[in-house]
Design an enzyme around this catalytic site. Structure first.
Site, PDB file in Angstrom:
ATOM      1  CB  THR A 119      -0.909   0.000   1.236  1.00 23.00           C
ATOM      2  OG1 THR A 119      -1.716  -1.177   1.219  1.00 23.00           O
ATOM      3  CG2 THR A 119      -1.815   1.226   1.249  1.00 23.00           C
TER       4      THR A 119
ATOM      5  CD  GLU B 245      -1.941  -4.119   8.345  1.00 29.51           C
ATOM      6  OE1 GLU B 245      -0.969  -4.857   8.095  1.00 29.51           O
ATOM      7  OE2 GLU B 245      -1.854  -2.897   8.442  1.00 29.51           O
TER       8      GLU B 245
ATOM      9  CB  THR C  20      -5.716 -14.010   5.614  1.00 27.65           C
ATOM     10  OG1 THR C  20      -5.143 -15.166   6.265  1.00 27.65           O
ATOM     11  CG2 THR C  20      -4.888 -13.632   4.399  1.00 27.65           C
TER      12      THR C  20
END
Length: 382
Positions: A161, A365, A367
């Site tokens: 990200t 962060e 699964t």
């Protein structure tokens, strides 16, 4: 968003949450649909949040942070996410990216770099996952070889990200042997030669938030940018993820609240069979369940945050919170689409966007299958 009675731990927390609501309503919400539709990262809006002090909330005032308890920071995230989850996710990821330096950097490193990182002008990214090992972080393959006063980094990170828009990157890489003890953390500026963001992924949701691979091609990072000692990277990464999981849970709760609010308002106004559809038991009960699940997730989140603020173990509670909140958000978003019926399936209403965005929160962060593994292992140990 309806008023929720909140017991706040600091005198300034109430004013901070009110400021967040004002910014979210006036500066963020009017632009969410447009930026998401165009897939454009709202860099100037993020700077607005930074200048308002919302990018360094849990960090020390000594370095420019707001020094707020984590439970207050998470409620800020929730408010942001109820208007625009892409913005809330950006704040969460940036806060995660500041964690290694803030908690494991030397005093000299913190003094030199941390004020810029949390001051609002710079944006961070967190490079842990890899193409062949998203959840298996202990076996990452990106390597950093010591060469005099520098490290030469080679490998590829995935699902990053802020790839291409971040100003600094936390790079978790292998400096030693196999397993978690061979992993270290380097803090690399975005303009480091050989640090190459790749083509953006075409994502289902959160389209305003760029995600891409980062290729490291013999990238030279000064050794002074090693955070913690060699071999401490895995411990740093896991500590950051405990905090980050609570951030994603807050995003999920805010998203679910926004979806519920929209569905309730629609159901009050939509008339079928001579009365508002919220009075039809099949839909009314669905909305009641959603409201209850949101309250339960919020209580879990605040409990975990208060443990963290008290310096008590909270890792398992963070896993429970992330698991429950994100599964809940997926269900609430699904039900919000159902309440609107055919209208919920078109982009004229935001619930179809909430539905697409909720899915990724079950993945990032760690699964939710990983969260279940963490919780189950803790039960076995106990």
């Amino acid at each position: 968003m309806p008023s929720v009675t909140r017991l706040l731990p600091t005198p300034e927390a109430h004013d901070l949450l009110e400021l967040t609501r004002e910014i979210a309503d006036k500066e963020l919400a009017p632009h969410a649909d447009d930026f998401e539709a165009r897939g454009e990262f709202p860099r100037e809006l993020i700077r607005t949040l930074g200048r308002s002090g919302l990018l360094g909330l849990p960090y020390s005032a000594e370095y420019g942070g707001a020094e707020q308890p984590y439970e207050v920071y998470l409620q800020v995230l929730e408010i942001l996410a109820s208007r625009w989850v892409g913005i809330a996710e950006t704040v969460s990821v940036h806060t995660l990216a500041c964690y290694p330096l803030a908690h494991h950097g030397t005093a000299e490193q913190r003094e030199r770099w941390l004020p810029d990182l949390i001051g609002g002008e710079l944006l961070g990214a967190y490079c842990l996952s890899e193409p062949a090992g998203g959840s298996d972080a202990a076996n990452l393959t990106t390597k950093a070889v010591r060469d005099g006063d520098s490290y030469r980094v080679s490998g590829t990170k995935a699902w990053i990200t802020h790839a291409g828009v971040a100003d600094f990157y936390n790079v978790f890489c292998r400096t030693g042997g196999p397993g978690p003890k061979g992993i270290s953390c380097l803090l690399a500026p975005a303009d480091t030669p050989g640090l190459n963001p790749q083509t953006r992924e075409k994502t289902m949701g959160l389209r305003s938030s760029p995600v891409a691979q980062i290729a490291f091609d013999d990238t030279v990072v000064p050794a002074e940018r090693l955070i913690g000692g060699e071999g401490e990277g895995f411990r740093i990464a896991m500590g950051a993820l405990d905090s980050g999981r609570l951030g994603i849970a807050a995003c999920a709760i805010g998203l679910a609240q926004g979806a519920l609010d929209y569905a309730v308002n629609y159901a009050r106004e939509r008339v079928q069979f001579g009365k508002p559809i919220i009075d039809l038991q099949g839909l009314g009960f669905m909305l009641a369940d959603a409201a209850t699940q949101i309250s339960a997730a919020r209580a879990l989140m605040l409990h975990a945050a208060r443990l963290r603020d008290a310096g008590l173990p909270y890792s398992i509670e963070a896993a429970k919170t992330k698991l429950f909140a994100t599964d809940m958000a997926m269900q609430v978003a699904t039900d919000a689409v159902q309440v609107l019926g055919g209208a919920g399936y078109v982009a004229d209403h935001p619930v179809e966007r909430y539905f697409r965005e909720a899915k990724v929160l079950q993945i990032v962060e760690g699964t939710n299958q990983i969260q279940r593994m963490v919780i189950a292992r803790s039960l076995a140990k106990d």
